[in-house]
Design a protein around this motif. Structure first.
Motif, mmCIF file in Angstrom:
data_model
loop_
_atom_site.group_PDB
_atom_site.id
_atom_site.type_symbol
_atom_site.label_atom_id
_atom_site.label_comp_id
_atom_site.label_asym_id
_atom_site.label_seq_id
_atom_site.Cartn_x
_atom_site.Cartn_y
_atom_site.Cartn_z
ATOM 1 N N ARG A 1 -2.086 11.714 3.369
ATOM 2 C CA ARG A 1 -1.240 10.542 3.104
ATOM 3 C C ARG A 1 0.200 10.810 3.517
ATOM 4 O O ARG A 1 0.874 9.940 4.084
ATOM 5 C CB ARG A 1 -1.326 10.156 1.623
ATOM 6 N N ARG A 2 0.693 12.012 3.267
ATOM 7 C CA ARG A 2 2.047 12.384 3.697
ATOM 8 C C ARG A 2 2.132 12.403 5.221
ATOM 9 O O ARG A 2 3.113 11.950 5.809
ATOM 10 C CB ARG A 2 2.434 13.738 3.124
ATOM 11 N N VAL A 3 1.096 12.954 5.868
ATOM 12 C CA VAL A 3 1.091 12.982 7.331
ATOM 13 C C VAL A 3 1.036 11.568 7.889
ATOM 14 O O VAL A 3 1.740 11.244 8.857
ATOM 15 C CB VAL A 3 -0.103 13.812 7.847
ATOM 16 N N ARG A 4 0.219 10.708 7.288
ATOM 17 C CA ARG A 4 0.138 9.318 7.751
ATOM 18 C C ARG A 4 1.514 8.655 7.718
ATOM 19 O O ARG A 4 1.902 7.936 8.646
ATOM 20 C CB ARG A 4 -0.845 8.528 6.877
ATOM 21 N N LYS A 5 2.267 8.885 6.657
ATOM 22 C CA LYS A 5 3.622 8.322 6.554
ATOM 23 C C LYS A 5 4.508 8.863 7.668
ATOM 24 O O LYS A 5 5.256 8.123 8.317
ATOM 25 C CB LYS A 5 4.216 8.662 5.184
ATOM 26 N N MET A 6 4.411 10.162 7.914
ATOM 27 C CA MET A 6 5.189 10.802 8.970
ATOM 28 C C MET A 6 4.883 10.189 10.334
ATOM 29 O O MET A 6 5.767 10.066 11.185
ATOM 30 C CB MET A 6 4.873 12.302 8.989
ATOM 31 N N LEU A 7 3.619 9.804 10.534
ATOM 32 C CA LEU A 7 3.189 9.245 11.814
ATOM 33 C C LEU A 7 3.427 7.739 11.912
ATOM 34 O O LEU A 7 3.001 7.112 12.883
ATOM 35 C CB LEU A 7 1.696 9.543 12.021
ATOM 36 N N GLY A 8 4.086 7.171 10.917
ATOM 37 C CA GLY A 8 4.384 5.740 10.967
ATOM 38 C C GLY A 8 3.242 4.876 10.500
ATOM 39 O O GLY A 8 3.214 3.671 10.791
ATOM 40 N N GLY A 9 2.293 5.465 9.754
ATOM 41 C CA GLY A 9 1.120 4.718 9.347
ATOM 42 C C GLY A 9 1.167 4.157 7.948
ATOM 43 O O GLY A 9 0.152 3.662 7.452
ATOM 44 N N GLY A 10 2.325 4.210 7.294
ATOM 45 C CA GLY A 10 2.443 3.599 5.978
ATOM 46 C C GLY A 10 2.555 2.090 6.125
ATOM 47 O O GLY A 10 3.529 1.591 6.690
ATOM 48 N N LEU A 11 1.562 1.361 5.637
ATOM 49 C CA LEU A 11 1.522 -0.094 5.794
ATOM 50 C C LEU A 11 1.795 -0.772 4.457
ATOM 51 O O LEU A 11 1.646 -0.180 3.400
ATOM 52 C CB LEU A 11 0.168 -0.524 6.350
ATOM 53 N N ARG A 12 2.158 -2.015 4.522
ATOM 54 C CA ARG A 12 2.471 -2.767 3.301
ATOM 55 C C ARG A 12 1.250 -3.571 2.853
ATOM 56 O O ARG A 12 0.332 -3.030 2.296
ATOM 57 C CB ARG A 12 3.707 -3.640 3.549
ATOM 58 N N GLN A 13 1.181 -4.864 3.157
ATOM 59 C CA GLN A 13 0.059 -5.683 2.680
ATOM 60 C C GLN A 13 -1.170 -5.458 3.569
ATOM 61 O O GLN A 13 -1.712 -6.373 4.196
ATOM 62 C CB GLN A 13 0.459 -7.152 2.634
ATOM 63 N N ALA A 14 -1.636 -4.221 3.581
ATOM 64 C CA ALA A 14 -2.731 -3.826 4.456
ATOM 65 C C ALA A 14 -4.086 -4.310 3.961
ATOM 66 O O ALA A 14 -5.094 -4.151 4.655
ATOM 67 C CB ALA A 14 -2.757 -2.305 4.606
ATOM 68 N N ASP B 1 0.813 -1.219 0.000
ATOM 69 C CA ASP B 1 0.000 0.000 0.000
ATOM 70 C C ASP B 1 0.841 1.261 0.000
ATOM 71 O O ASP B 1 0.364 2.316 -0.427
ATOM 72 C CB ASP B 1 -0.955 -0.001 1.202
ATOM 73 N N VAL B 2 2.084 1.214 0.483
ATOM 74 C CA VAL B 2 2.938 2.402 0.418
ATOM 75 C C VAL B 2 3.189 2.784 -1.043
ATOM 76 O O VAL B 2 3.279 3.959 -1.389
ATOM 77 C CB VAL B 2 4.257 2.171 1.178
ATOM 78 N N PHE B 3 3.257 1.762 -1.900
ATOM 79 C CA PHE B 3 3.361 2.026 -3.340
ATOM 80 C C PHE B 3 2.000 2.273 -3.971
ATOM 81 O O PHE B 3 1.912 2.565 -5.166
ATOM 82 C CB PHE B 3 4.045 0.845 -4.051
ATOM 83 N N GLY B 4 0.938 2.129 -3.177
ATOM 84 C CA GLY B 4 -0.399 2.376 -3.690
ATOM 85 C C GLY B 4 -0.977 1.247 -4.509
ATOM 86 O O GLY B 4 -1.959 1.464 -5.235
ATOM 87 N N CYS C 1 -4.329 12.932 11.412
ATOM 88 C CA CYS C 1 -4.024 13.234 10.010
ATOM 89 C C CYS C 1 -4.898 14.378 9.500
ATOM 90 O O CYS C 1 -4.433 15.245 8.758
ATOM 91 C CB CYS C 1 -4.233 11.994 9.149
ATOM 92 N N ALA C 2 -6.164 14.373 9.916
ATOM 93 C CA ALA C 2 -7.073 15.436 9.478
ATOM 94 C C ALA C 2 -6.649 16.788 10.022
ATOM 95 O O ALA C 2 -6.550 17.779 9.281
ATOM 96 C CB ALA C 2 -8.497 15.109 9.919
ATOM 97 N N LEU C 3 -6.393 16.861 11.331
ATOM 98 C CA LEU C 3 -6.024 18.137 11.934
ATOM 99 C C LEU C 3 -4.719 18.669 11.362
ATOM 100 O O LEU C 3 -4.592 19.871 11.095
ATOM 101 C CB LEU C 3 -5.934 18.002 13.457
ATOM 102 N N MET C 4 -3.742 17.778 11.154
ATOM 103 C CA MET C 4 -2.448 18.220 10.646
ATOM 104 C C MET C 4 -2.497 18.547 9.156
ATOM 105 O O MET C 4 -1.602 19.244 8.652
ATOM 106 C CB MET C 4 -1.388 17.166 10.935
ATOM 107 N N SER C 5 -3.513 18.065 8.454
ATOM 108 C CA SER C 5 -3.656 18.381 7.030
ATOM 109 C C SER C 5 -4.460 19.652 6.815
ATOM 110 O O SER C 5 -4.216 20.396 5.868
ATOM 111 C CB SER C 5 -4.318 17.208 6.300
ATOM 112 N N VAL D 1 -6.337 4.257 7.450
ATOM 113 C CA VAL D 1 -5.403 4.553 8.537
ATOM 114 C C VAL D 1 -5.566 3.489 9.618
ATOM 115 O O VAL D 1 -6.541 2.740 9.637
ATOM 116 C CB VAL D 1 -5.635 5.962 9.131
ATOM 117 N N THR D 2 -4.609 3.452 10.536
ATOM 118 C CA THR D 2 -4.606 2.355 11.496
ATOM 119 C C THR D 2 -5.653 2.503 12.585
ATOM 120 O O THR D 2 -6.084 1.505 13.164
ATOM 121 C CB THR D 2 -3.226 2.213 12.161
#
Length: 337
Positions: free
Chosen positions: A221-234, A31-34, A67-71, A58-59
């Motif tokens: 999506r950028r904020v999610r990555k920053m927060l450690g929320g980028g998942l792989r086989q999600a 999913d990090v590659f979309g 993510c919403a507030l920071m975006s 998101v997790t």
């Protein structure tokens, strides 16, 4: 002892056998590659359901709100929130700590609303002495209460008229939809972003979805990555959420009926006052300040509840009528003693 009746929260639900089968059969990718097709399918489906352009898996509900507030907000911006709102009181101060977003808490009414007059009065002038008021955050349901549609429309109209954006913490949004009969896209029409949780009444093990405009979701999506929320086989997790949308939405009415059964049973006991539930959360109070003692008694009888924000019982798909009747009987035993 017979099976525990766990009324602490609807987060304690376990995946059903059919949901586990859907998880096992999920088609996955990175999913990090979309390129996880099941995640993509979930995001597209939720965006369409909510009437928004795009969505992001998101997790957790906490991560979705953050993510919403920071975006929506930049450093030094301000979000108007309820004093007892989840994104203010129960999310570790993440918006302030990680996003440098100042929360401005407002008093909540008994039904979970913020008075329109209070919202208007809290919006700061455009002056360098003040944080820039940027966002209004509401929550539906709040403590199990369904916010009225005319209020949601009025509050979001006010926000937009004053140049603010509006975010809805819809952790239990589908409980509100089932209880009110209002279509979900109509309910959230006035909001610029919406988060929906799948690991509460909908019964999935993990995950929430954040929806909104396409450019907003790109930032999130950028904020999610920053927060450690980028998942792989999600897709394994997204499959559970898709199953829940197909099979666990309409059945929320069963949870609401069980909550009313519990509330009626408790209210019939002398010495207990009960707030009539809108959805699946029942609040009660025991005279003489004996709520903590009741919780201990219930635990010994195999019934679990919480006392963090008042004596609270939450129904869900792992609780049946027999379990509710056990809870009522155990409470009656305590009150009689």
């Amino acid at each position: 002892m017979s099976r525990i009746v766990d009324l602490r929260s609807d987060t304690v639900t376990r995946p059903t056998a059919a949901m586990r089968a859907a998880i096992a059969a999920a088609e996955v990718g990175d999913d990090v590659f979309g390129d996880d097709p099941t995640v993509n399918a979930l995001q597209e489906r939720v965006a369409a359901l909510l009437g928004k352009e795009a969505a992001l898996f998101v997790t957790s509900g906490t991560q979705g709100n953050l993510c919403a507030l920071m975006s929506h907000c930049q450093r030094g911006d301000e979000a108007l929130v309820g004093q007892l709102a989840h994104c203010y009181r129960y999310e570790g101060g993440g918006a302030a700590v990680l996003g440098s977003v100042q929360p401005q808490p407002l008093p909540q009414q008994a039904d979970g609303t913020l008075r329109l007059e209070d919202i208007a009065a809290a919006i700061k002038p455009d002056d360098e002495h003040f944080a820039r008021t940027r966002l209004l955050c509401l929550e539906n349901t709040w403590n199990g209460k369904v916010l009225p549609q005319d209020y949601l429309d009025a509050a979001t109209d006010l926000a937009h008229e004053r140049g603010l954006l509006a975010h809805l913490d819809g952790a239990r949004l589908f409980n509100a939809v089932v209880a009110s009969g209002t279509p979900v896209d109509r309910m959230v029409r006035g909001f610029d972003s919406v988060s929906v949780c799948f690991s509460k009444g909908l019964g999935a093990p993990v995950g929430s979805v954040l929806a909104g405009p396409r450019d907003f979701i790109a930032r999130a999506r950028r904020v999610r990555k920053m927060l450690g929320g980028g998942l792989r086989q999600a897709g394994l997790l997204a499959a559970a959420a898709l199953y829940a949308l197909d099979h666990h939405v309409e059945r929320l009415a069963d949870d609401h009926a069980l909550a009313r059964r519990l509330a009626d049973g408790l209210a019939a006991l002398p010495g207990i006052s009960v707030v009539p539930p809108d959805t699946n959360i029942v609040f009660a109070e025991v005279e003489g300040g004996r709520s903590a003692a009741l919780l201990e008694h219930l635990k010994r009888r195999g019934v679990l509840a919480t006392g963090l924000i008042g004596l609270r019982f939450v129904t869900h798909l792992d609780v049946d009528a027999a379990g509710i009747d056990r809870a009522i009987a155990a409470t009656a035993e305590f009150m009689a003693a």
